[in-house]
Design a protein around this motif. Sequence first.
Motif, PDB file in Angstrom:
ATOM      1  N   PRO A  20       0.831  -1.217   0.014  1.00  0.00           N
ATOM      2  CA  PRO A  20       0.044   0.170  -0.035  1.00  0.00           C
ATOM      3  C   PRO A  20       0.872   1.198  -0.143  1.00  0.00           C
ATOM      4  CG  PRO A  20      -0.619  -1.496   1.823  1.00  0.00           C
ATOM      5  CD  PRO A  20       0.653  -1.946   1.294  1.00  0.00           C
ATOM      6  N   HIS A  21       0.401   2.257  -0.782  1.00  0.00           N
ATOM      7  CA  HIS A  21       1.267   3.522  -0.817  1.00  0.00           C
ATOM      8  C   HIS A  21       0.399   4.742  -0.378  1.00  0.00           C
ATOM      9  CE1 HIS A  21      -0.429   5.267  -4.347  1.00  0.00           C
ATOM     10  NE2 HIS A  21      -0.354   4.319  -4.856  1.00  0.00           N
ATOM     11  N   LEU A  22       0.903   5.856   0.052  1.00  0.00           N
ATOM     12  CA  LEU A  22       0.206   6.710   0.773  1.00  0.00           C
ATOM     13  C   LEU A  22      -0.970   7.170   0.112  1.00  0.00           C
ATOM     14  CD1 LEU A  22       0.234   8.979   2.920  1.00  0.00           C
ATOM     15  CD2 LEU A  22       1.620  10.436   1.590  1.00  0.00           C
ATOM     16  N   GLY A  23      -0.990   6.991  -1.303  1.00  0.00           N
ATOM     17  CA  GLY A  23      -2.225   7.426  -2.115  1.00  0.00           C
ATOM     18  C   GLY A  23      -3.524   6.562  -1.769  1.00  0.00           C
ATOM     19  N   HIS A  24      -2.986   5.292  -1.323  1.00  0.00           N
ATOM     20  CA  HIS A  24      -4.306   4.414  -1.062  1.00  0.00           C
ATOM     21  C   HIS A  24      -5.155   4.733   0.177  1.00  0.00           C
ATOM     22  CE1 HIS A  24      -1.755   1.173  -3.753  1.00  0.00           C
ATOM     23  NE2 HIS A  24      -2.967   1.783  -4.362  1.00  0.00           N
ATOM     24  N   ALA A  25      -4.282   5.762   0.968  1.00  0.00           N
ATOM     25  CA  ALA A  25      -4.939   5.909   2.393  1.00  0.00           C
ATOM     26  C   ALA A  25      -6.145   6.745   2.073  1.00  0.00           C
ATOM     27  CB  ALA A  25      -4.033   6.653   3.230  1.00  0.00           C
ATOM     28  N   ASP A 230     -14.687  -7.484 -13.716  1.00  0.00           N
ATOM     29  CA  ASP A 230     -14.348  -8.212 -12.371  1.00  0.00           C
ATOM     30  C   ASP A 230     -14.474  -7.520 -11.382  1.00  0.00           C
ATOM     31  OD1 ASP A 230     -12.927  -9.968 -10.672  1.00  0.00           O
ATOM     32  OD2 ASP A 230     -11.242 -10.060 -11.894  1.00  0.00           O
ATOM     33  N   ALA A 231     -13.474  -6.441 -11.256  1.00  0.00           N
ATOM     34  CA  ALA A 231     -13.339  -5.734 -10.332  1.00  0.00           C
ATOM     35  C   ALA A 231     -14.679  -4.708  -9.756  1.00  0.00           C
ATOM     36  CB  ALA A 231     -12.192  -4.515 -10.731  1.00  0.00           C
ATOM     37  N   LEU A 232     -15.184  -4.171 -10.889  1.00  0.00           N
ATOM     38  CA  LEU A 232     -16.361  -3.392 -10.661  1.00  0.00           C
ATOM     39  C   LEU A 232     -17.509  -4.145  -9.636  1.00  0.00           C
ATOM     40  CD1 LEU A 232     -16.434  -1.254 -13.699  1.00  0.00           C
ATOM     41  CD2 LEU A 232     -16.158  -0.340 -11.422  1.00  0.00           C
ATOM     42  N   ALA A 233     -17.606  -5.540 -10.424  1.00  0.00           N
ATOM     43  CA  ALA A 233     -18.484  -6.218  -9.747  1.00  0.00           C
ATOM     44  C   ALA A 233     -18.506  -6.553  -8.195  1.00  0.00           C
ATOM     45  CB  ALA A 233     -18.521  -7.632 -10.508  1.00  0.00           C
ATOM     46  N   ILE A 256     -16.735   5.416  -3.001  1.00  0.00           N
ATOM     47  CA  ILE A 256     -15.475   6.567  -3.108  1.00  0.00           C
ATOM     48  C   ILE A 256     -14.521   6.201  -3.977  1.00  0.00           C
ATOM     49  CG2 ILE A 256     -13.772   7.617  -1.417  1.00  0.00           C
ATOM     50  CD1 ILE A 256     -15.875   7.321   0.670  1.00  0.00           C
ATOM     51  N   VAL A 257     -13.971   7.027  -4.828  1.00  0.00           N
ATOM     52  CA  VAL A 257     -12.833   6.705  -5.744  1.00  0.00           C
ATOM     53  C   VAL A 257     -12.145   7.864  -6.104  1.00  0.00           C
ATOM     54  CG1 VAL A 257     -14.386   4.933  -7.035  1.00  0.00           C
ATOM     55  CG2 VAL A 257     -14.236   7.484  -7.876  1.00  0.00           C
ATOM     56  N   GLY A 258     -10.697   7.569  -6.475  1.00  0.00           N
ATOM     57  CA  GLY A 258      -9.774   8.514  -6.885  1.00  0.00           C
ATOM     58  C   GLY A 258     -10.150   9.011  -8.140  1.00  0.00           C
ATOM     59  N   LYS A 259     -10.049  10.271  -8.489  1.00  0.00           N
ATOM     60  CA  LYS A 259     -10.217  10.871  -9.644  1.00  0.00           C
ATOM     61  C   LYS A 259      -9.892  10.158 -10.847  1.00  0.00           C
ATOM     62  CE  LYS A 259      -6.020  13.914  -9.927  1.00  0.00           C
ATOM     63  NZ  LYS A 259      -5.290  14.917 -10.136  1.00  0.00           N
ATOM     64  N   ALA A 286     -15.572  11.722  -5.995  1.00  0.00           N
ATOM     65  CA  ALA A 286     -14.078  11.472  -6.674  1.00  0.00           C
ATOM     66  C   ALA A 286     -12.995  12.475  -5.913  1.00  0.00           C
ATOM     67  CB  ALA A 286     -14.029  11.790  -8.032  1.00  0.00           C
ATOM     68  N   HIS A 287     -12.322  11.763  -5.287  1.00  0.00           N
ATOM     69  CA  HIS A 287     -11.149  12.368  -4.345  1.00  0.00           C
ATOM     70  C   HIS A 287     -10.155  12.757  -5.164  1.00  0.00           C
ATOM     71  CE1 HIS A 287      -8.578   9.184  -3.664  1.00  0.00           C
ATOM     72  NE2 HIS A 287      -9.687   8.388  -3.258  1.00  0.00           N
ATOM     73  N   GLY A 288      -9.322  13.875  -4.684  1.00  0.00           N
ATOM     74  CA  GLY A 288      -8.147  14.128  -5.294  1.00  0.00           C
ATOM     75  C   GLY A 288      -6.850  13.312  -5.121  1.00  0.00           C
ATOM     76  N   PHE A 289      -5.479  13.591  -5.558  1.00  0.00           N
ATOM     77  CA  PHE A 289      -4.399  12.907  -5.353  1.00  0.00           C
ATOM     78  C   PHE A 289      -3.657  13.422  -4.096  1.00  0.00           C
ATOM     79  CE2 PHE A 289      -3.294   9.566  -8.963  1.00  0.00           C
ATOM     80  CZ  PHE A 289      -4.402   9.113  -8.775  1.00  0.00           C
ATOM     81  N   ILE A 290      -3.007  12.679  -3.662  1.00  0.00           N
ATOM     82  CA  ILE A 290      -1.847  13.004  -3.029  1.00  0.00           C
ATOM     83  C   ILE A 290      -0.505  13.166  -3.422  1.00  0.00           C
ATOM     84  CG2 ILE A 290      -0.539  12.387  -0.671  1.00  0.00           C
ATOM     85  CD1 ILE A 290      -3.656  13.258  -0.142  1.00  0.00           C
ATOM     86  N   THR A 291      -0.073  14.013  -3.519  1.00  0.00           N
ATOM     87  CA  THR A 291       1.283  14.283  -4.224  1.00  0.00           C
ATOM     88  C   THR A 291       2.523  14.516  -3.168  1.00  0.00           C
ATOM     89  OG1 THR A 291       1.070  16.845  -4.224  1.00  0.00           O
ATOM     90  CG2 THR A 291       0.395  15.789  -6.202  1.00  0.00           C
TER      91      THR A 291
HETATM   92  N1  MSP Z   1      -7.626  -1.593  -8.971  1.00  0.00           N
HETATM   93  C1  MSP Z   1      -8.359  -0.202  -9.441  1.00  0.00           C
HETATM   94  C2  MSP Z   1      -9.506   0.061  -8.710  1.00  0.00           C
HETATM   95  C3  MSP Z   1     -10.699  -0.942  -8.766  1.00  0.00           C
HETATM   96  S1  MSP Z   1     -12.414  -0.335  -8.034  1.00  0.00           S
HETATM   97  C4  MSP Z   1     -13.316  -1.318  -8.622  1.00  0.00           C
HETATM   98  C5  MSP Z   1      -7.276   0.926  -8.811  1.00  0.00           C
HETATM   99  N2  MSP Z   1      -6.216   0.357  -8.141  1.00  0.00           N
HETATM  100  S2  MSP Z   1      -5.023   1.446  -7.577  1.00  0.00           S
HETATM  101  O1  MSP Z   1      -4.421   0.391  -6.627  1.00  0.00           O
HETATM  102  O2  MSP Z   1      -4.440   2.003  -8.675  1.00  0.00           O
HETATM  103  O3  MSP Z   1      -6.138   2.531  -7.035  1.00  0.00           O
HETATM  104  C6  MSP Z   1      -6.750   2.302  -5.746  1.00  0.00           C
HETATM  105  C7  MSP Z   1      -7.232   3.551  -5.353  1.00  0.00           C
HETATM  106  O4  MSP Z   1      -6.166   4.673  -4.794  1.00  0.00           O
HETATM  107  C8  MSP Z   1      -8.045   4.448  -6.372  1.00  0.00           C
HETATM  108  O5  MSP Z   1      -9.226   4.922  -5.733  1.00  0.00           O
HETATM  109  C9  MSP Z   1      -6.970   5.555  -6.766  1.00  0.00           C
HETATM  110  O6  MSP Z   1      -7.542   6.789  -7.147  1.00  0.00           O
HETATM  111  C10 MSP Z   1      -6.275   5.794  -5.218  1.00  0.00           C
HETATM  112  N3  MSP Z   1      -5.083   6.534  -5.504  1.00  0.00           N
HETATM  113  C11 MSP Z   1      -3.856   5.768  -6.087  1.00  0.00           C
HETATM  114  N4  MSP Z   1      -2.889   6.849  -6.166  1.00  0.00           N
HETATM  115  C12 MSP Z   1      -3.237   7.861  -5.555  1.00  0.00           C
HETATM  116  C13 MSP Z   1      -2.810   9.219  -4.919  1.00  0.00           C
HETATM  117  N5  MSP Z   1      -1.487   9.292  -5.357  1.00  0.00           N
HETATM  118  N6  MSP Z   1      -3.584   9.910  -4.130  1.00  0.00           N
HETATM  119  C14 MSP Z   1      -4.847   9.712  -3.773  1.00  0.00           C
HETATM  120  N7  MSP Z   1      -5.239   8.474  -4.419  1.00  0.00           N
HETATM  121  C15 MSP Z   1      -4.588   7.684  -5.180  1.00  0.00           C
HETATM  122  O7  MSP Z   1      -7.333   1.722  -9.506  1.00  0.00           O
END
Ligand code: MSP
Length: 472
Positions: A20-25, A230-233, A256-259, A286-291
């Motif tokens: 997991p990285h910070l963006g995933h939080a 498969d993922a959306l399901a 809740i999803v990333g942009k 749709a949330h923004g990104f962490i840089t």
């Molecule tokens: N597997 C798909 C999602 C399928 S949902 C049916 C995917 N995975 S991901 O690992 O790339 O991203 C997972 C989540 O983390 C998404 O909401 C994505 O937008 C979010 N983020 C990934 N990098 C990010 C940042 N740097 N900042 C904030 N959110 C970020 O996409």
Amino acid sequence: MFFMKETYITTAIPYVNGNPHLGHAMDYLLADVLRRYMLKQGARVRLQAGTDEHGSKIFKKAAEQGMPVQEFVDRHAQNFQDFIHSLGVEYTDFVRTTDPDHERRCQAIWTKLSDHIYKDNYEGWYCEGCESFVTDKEYADNNGICPDHQKAYVKLSEENYYLRISDFKAQIRAAIESDELKITPTFRKKEFLNLLADMPDVSISRPREQVEWGVTVPGDESQVMYVWIDALANYITVLGYPDQDISDAWPAHTQIVGKDILRFHAGIWPAMLLGLGLPLPKNLLAHGFITANGEKMSKSIGNVVDPAEILAKHGLAPFRYYFLRHASTTEDSDFSWDKYEASYNELANDLGNLVQRLATLCRKNALGGLQPASLELPEFDEYMQKYEFNKAFDLLWVEVQSLNKDIDEQKPWALAKSEPSQAKQVLASLSQRLLNLCDLLAIFIPDTAAQIQDIFTAAEISAPATPLFPKA
Ligand code: MSP
């Protein structure tokens, strides 16, 4: 009999091709805030999380590391579950897309959609980073390189199954325009509606000889489902669809999803739901990104911040404080260690000191036995309902600051010398305000709010031996 539907909140399921990285939080923190807020309103909340374990990206990564794919995804799926817990987030349902129940349900979903599925040749581009088919226009606009992954698109020429998005476009557009399916923020809604106009039918399978790591298309062993189908399901298979009636939880209250992945959730996903005769979710956030230091975080740039490192620095509350108050819910937000330290000091000075000072004064004046209470702040609710969580949190901070100001001005320590009973009254009123505030602070920093409640509801209030946020 009174029957209340569940409030269903979903998070995107990350690819388990690494840690997991910070963006995933962000997905999890926002979902958790919404969950705690809805629970306070008396809702029955269901929160899903999960892991996206199929697709070519994961398959290649496992091969690179010389590991059987299942073993590779098993290991990472566990890391993600640990990660979610480390953020203080509690989900009610967890789905892994390699789970046999999920796979079987996906196949049933495919079969139900078969009136809208046809076979055709796909000649075009693909981004393995996004696991996304790329139109010629996108290819040209980006000069053949994915801007999100800095990787060249690969050329595909294969026979695939397609989902006839055109069957549903008008309905999807109408639902989004009327906010029946409400996309927040509005600028993303507009952006998506522009995209929808030219959205072609989507390829929803890949030949097994190209990607063997996926769910088999029912009745065609030579094809596996495109990973996004498969993922959306997952959002409904985890509820038991189609084996079980899901109408208690579905439609979701908020997804809740990333942009970057809004377009999958606002386009393909509604098409699937309409094809299945299921209602559309109420909200897509749709949330923004962490840089990191102002730059996009990416493995290739080598600036990916490990959330475990940040958590280890000052613990969970400062982490949640930073990402829920100083990161915007819908815009991009930056992380740097300097900003993080400044935010920690602010938390320590504004809230940590407040608790320490007030509790010390209460002890000197033998105060205790206060009751926890709740707080109604109409403006707070407005922000929460608009998903402007960081602004709602700001409002609470205004009260923290005002409490600090009031202590300074009312000088209960001076009062204690001349008017002890008045000093006690002042302290009781300030402490009660802080207790009331904890009712809402608990949505963002639950452990801290509970600690403060413990301190100020004690029979004899006293300051903690170590301040809540000690100076580094
Ligand atoms: N597997 C798909 C999602 C399928 S949902 C049916 C995917 N995975 S991901 O690992 O790339 O991203 C997972 C989540 O983390 C998404 O909401 C994505 O937008 C979010 N983020 C990934 N990098 C990010 C940042 N740097 N900042 C904030 N959110 C970020 O996409």
